[in-house]
Design an enzyme around this catalytic site. Structure first.
Site, PDB file in Angstrom:
ATOM      1  N   GLU A 103       0.831  -1.203   0.000  1.00 14.84           N
ATOM      2  CA  GLU A 103       0.000   0.000   0.000  1.00 14.84           C
ATOM      3  C   GLU A 103       0.870   1.259   0.000  1.00 14.84           C
ATOM      4  OE1 GLU A 103      -3.536  -1.844   2.818  1.00 14.84           O
ATOM      5  OE2 GLU A 103      -2.385  -0.111   3.477  1.00 14.84           O
ATOM      6  N   CYS A 122       2.966   8.600   1.680  1.00 17.18           N
ATOM      7  CA  CYS A 122       3.356   7.610   2.696  1.00 17.18           C
ATOM      8  C   CYS A 122       3.668   6.310   1.972  1.00 17.18           C
ATOM      9  CB  CYS A 122       2.215   7.427   3.686  1.00 17.18           C
ATOM     10  SG  CYS A 122       2.522   6.125   4.908  1.00 17.18           S
ATOM     11  N   CYS A 149       4.505  -7.176   7.967  1.00 18.01           N
ATOM     12  CA  CYS A 149       5.389  -6.653   9.009  1.00 18.01           C
ATOM     13  C   CYS A 149       5.513  -7.689  10.116  1.00 18.01           C
ATOM     14  CB  CYS A 149       4.835  -5.354   9.579  1.00 18.01           C
ATOM     15  SG  CYS A 149       5.956  -4.573  10.758  1.00 18.01           S
ATOM     16  N   CYS A 163       2.668  -5.139  16.232  1.00 14.43           N
ATOM     17  CA  CYS A 163       1.957  -4.105  17.014  1.00 14.43           C
ATOM     18  C   CYS A 163       0.485  -4.502  17.070  1.00 14.43           C
ATOM     19  CB  CYS A 163       2.132  -2.732  16.379  1.00 14.43           C
ATOM     20  SG  CYS A 163       3.858  -2.268  16.197  1.00 14.43           S
ATOM     21  N   CYS A 172      -2.456  -2.918  14.932  1.00 15.32           N
ATOM     22  CA  CYS A 172      -2.172  -2.624  13.526  1.00 15.32           C
ATOM     23  C   CYS A 172      -2.708  -3.720  12.605  1.00 15.32           C
ATOM     24  CB  CYS A 172      -0.662  -2.490  13.355  1.00 15.32           C
ATOM     25  SG  CYS A 172      -0.159  -2.373  11.639  1.00 15.32           S
ATOM     26  N   CYS A 192      -2.729   1.510   8.034  1.00 13.70           N
ATOM     27  CA  CYS A 192      -1.919   0.709   7.136  1.00 13.70           C
ATOM     28  C   CYS A 192      -2.337  -0.759   7.166  1.00 13.70           C
ATOM     29  CB  CYS A 192      -0.429   0.872   7.443  1.00 13.70           C
ATOM     30  SG  CYS A 192       0.103   0.149   8.978  1.00 13.70           S
TER      31      CYS A 192
HETATM   32  S1  SF4 Z   1       2.422  -0.299  13.213  1.00 15.63           S
HETATM   33 FE1  SF4 Z   1       2.101  -2.087  11.885  1.00 15.63          FE
HETATM   34  S2  SF4 Z   1       3.414  -1.746  10.094  1.00 15.63           S
HETATM   35 FE2  SF4 Z   1       4.104  -0.328  11.695  1.00 15.63          FE
HETATM   36  S3  SF4 Z   1       5.749  -1.442  12.771  1.00 15.63           S
HETATM   37 FE3  SF4 Z   1       3.857  -1.903  13.893  1.00 15.63          FE
HETATM   38  S4  SF4 Z   1       3.073  -3.826  12.967  1.00 15.63           S
HETATM   39 FE4  SF4 Z   1       4.603  -2.946  11.562  1.00 15.63          FE
END
Ligand code: SF4
Length: 386
Positions: A116, A131, A138, A142, A145, A366
């Protein structure tokens, strides 16, 4: 929400010429293209000229055809470039535009994976911010997310990151805006793909190529300390943003598993060194989550942790992403609670701003568009299988 549908970006996966794998326009650094042109018996100066023209509005190799009559390329050089350099490595497979003008693009890479990239209009009608993603998926986990729910697939190459920048320049141009700034806050942790990120940033920032300027670029991290030290060592003048999201290590570790490895005090010490070497404030990102990290006492604790640092706290408003990896459903902090949080910080001398919430109705957090498209693709495939 409007969803005009898929549009071509470059010419897609032209990865093979004459049976051999070729590199795409976005894969070349200036030095590499100069060397290639010299090996072909042409002046290296044409390399800077071609890159500058191709990056100017994101046209890529199409710049070969757009040169004015008095500035045509040597015909044999143009022919060889067309023959031996692929136009692009990505095609747009989904595009969503929110009412506020935020445009989210889903790009499919040559191996079928998707990333994206987002264009956000500025307050000024003629400007926009971009962005970009640095990884497919990832690994950081997190908990709030959407990206992390599909796990980590692979690092992006410098060319694939650059390809997003070119797409954003085209998108900006089409909406009558100039792409003014670029942040690495899309999918992925940029400091775990540092070589490719730095190679892309160099092309994007360099006046002889992308011409965006170092100071217009922000690299964001969850706090990978060796990566922050490596950024500091580059001496380049980009901005650094660090995602804290909590004022204490215990709360942070619940939200960001990486928090168990790198304590807040050590992250801030690394950020101090970056800031001291640049003389410009580091940004502290803090995503407010209702009942998790948004209490007035936590604001006071954050102010205390930051001490007298001249860093800017960027308060983010959460876009809900459904059930988290660990089974939580995070909620958006109310406007009133967010204002109290900011006031507590400011009363203690911290500089705190709210980041504008962009394109809420288009899955702007995201990873959300990617997941939605993957789900739609899976549904389509299962329909076909019936
Ligand atoms: S917010 Fe999402 S994309 Fe960003 S580092 Fe954490 S898990 Fe990865």
């Amino acid at each position: 929400m409007t969803r005009p549908g898929a549009g071509a970006l470059g010419t897609g996966a032209e990865a093979c010429v004459g049976g051999g794998v070729v590199r795409a326009f976005s894969d070349y650094s200036l030095a590499e293209l100069e060397k290639l042109f010299a090996a072909w018996g042409h002046k290296p100066v044409h390399a800077a000229r071609l890159l500058r023209a191709g990056y100017a509005d994101g046209a890529g190799l199409a710049a070969l055809d757009a040169a004015p009559a008095d500035r045509r390329w040597p015909e044999d050089l143009a022919a060889r470039v067309r023959e031996e350099i692929a136009a692009g490595r990505a095609e747009s497979v989904a595009r969503s535009v929110a009412e506020d003008g935020t445009a989210k693009l889903l790009l499919r890479l040559a191996d079928g994976r998707t990333v994206e990239t987002v264009l956000m209009p500025d307050f000024r009608a003629d400007r926009a911010a971009g962005c970009v993603s640095s990884q497919v998926g990832c690994a950081m986990g997190c908990d709030f997310c959407a990206t992390t729910k599909t796990g980590f697939e692979r690092n992006l190459t410098a060319g694939e990151i650059t390809e997003q920048f070119l797409a954003l320049r085209r998108e900006a141009r089409a909406s009558g805006r100039t792409l003014q700034t670029l942040v690495f806050m899309g999918m992925g942790e940029p400091l775990l793909n540092l070589d490719a990120v730095l190679a892309a940033v160099e092309r994007i920032a360099d006046n002889r190529v992308g011409g965006l300027g170092w100071r217009q670029i922000t690299i964001s991290t969850v706090g990978i300390i060796p990566g922050i030290e490596a950024l500091t060592a580059t001496g380049h003048n980009f901005h650094l943003a660090v995602s804290l999201h909590a004022p204490d290590d215990a709360t942070r570790a619940q939200l960001l598993p990486m928090g168990k490895r790198f304590p807040i005090a050590d992250i801030l010490a690394a950020a101090d060194r970056f800031q001291a070497s640049r003389g410009r404030p580091v940004t502290i990102q803090y995503c407010l989550l209702k009942g998790v990290n948004d209490a007035p006492a936590q604001a006071r604790q954050l102010a205390e942790v930051l001490g007298g640092r001249r860093m800017h706290v960027n308060l983010l408003r959460y876009n809900p992403t459904g059930l988290s990896l660990r089974g939580h459903t995070y909620e958006r902090t109310s406007d009133e609670a967010a204002d109290v949080f900011a006031a507590e910080l400011r009363a203690r001398g911290a500089v705190a701003h709210f980041r504008r919430s962009r394109g809420r109705e288009i899955d702007a957090a995201c990873g959300q568009l990617r997941r939605r498209e993957a789900a739609a693709g899976a549904a389509e495939r299962s329909t076909h299988n019936v």
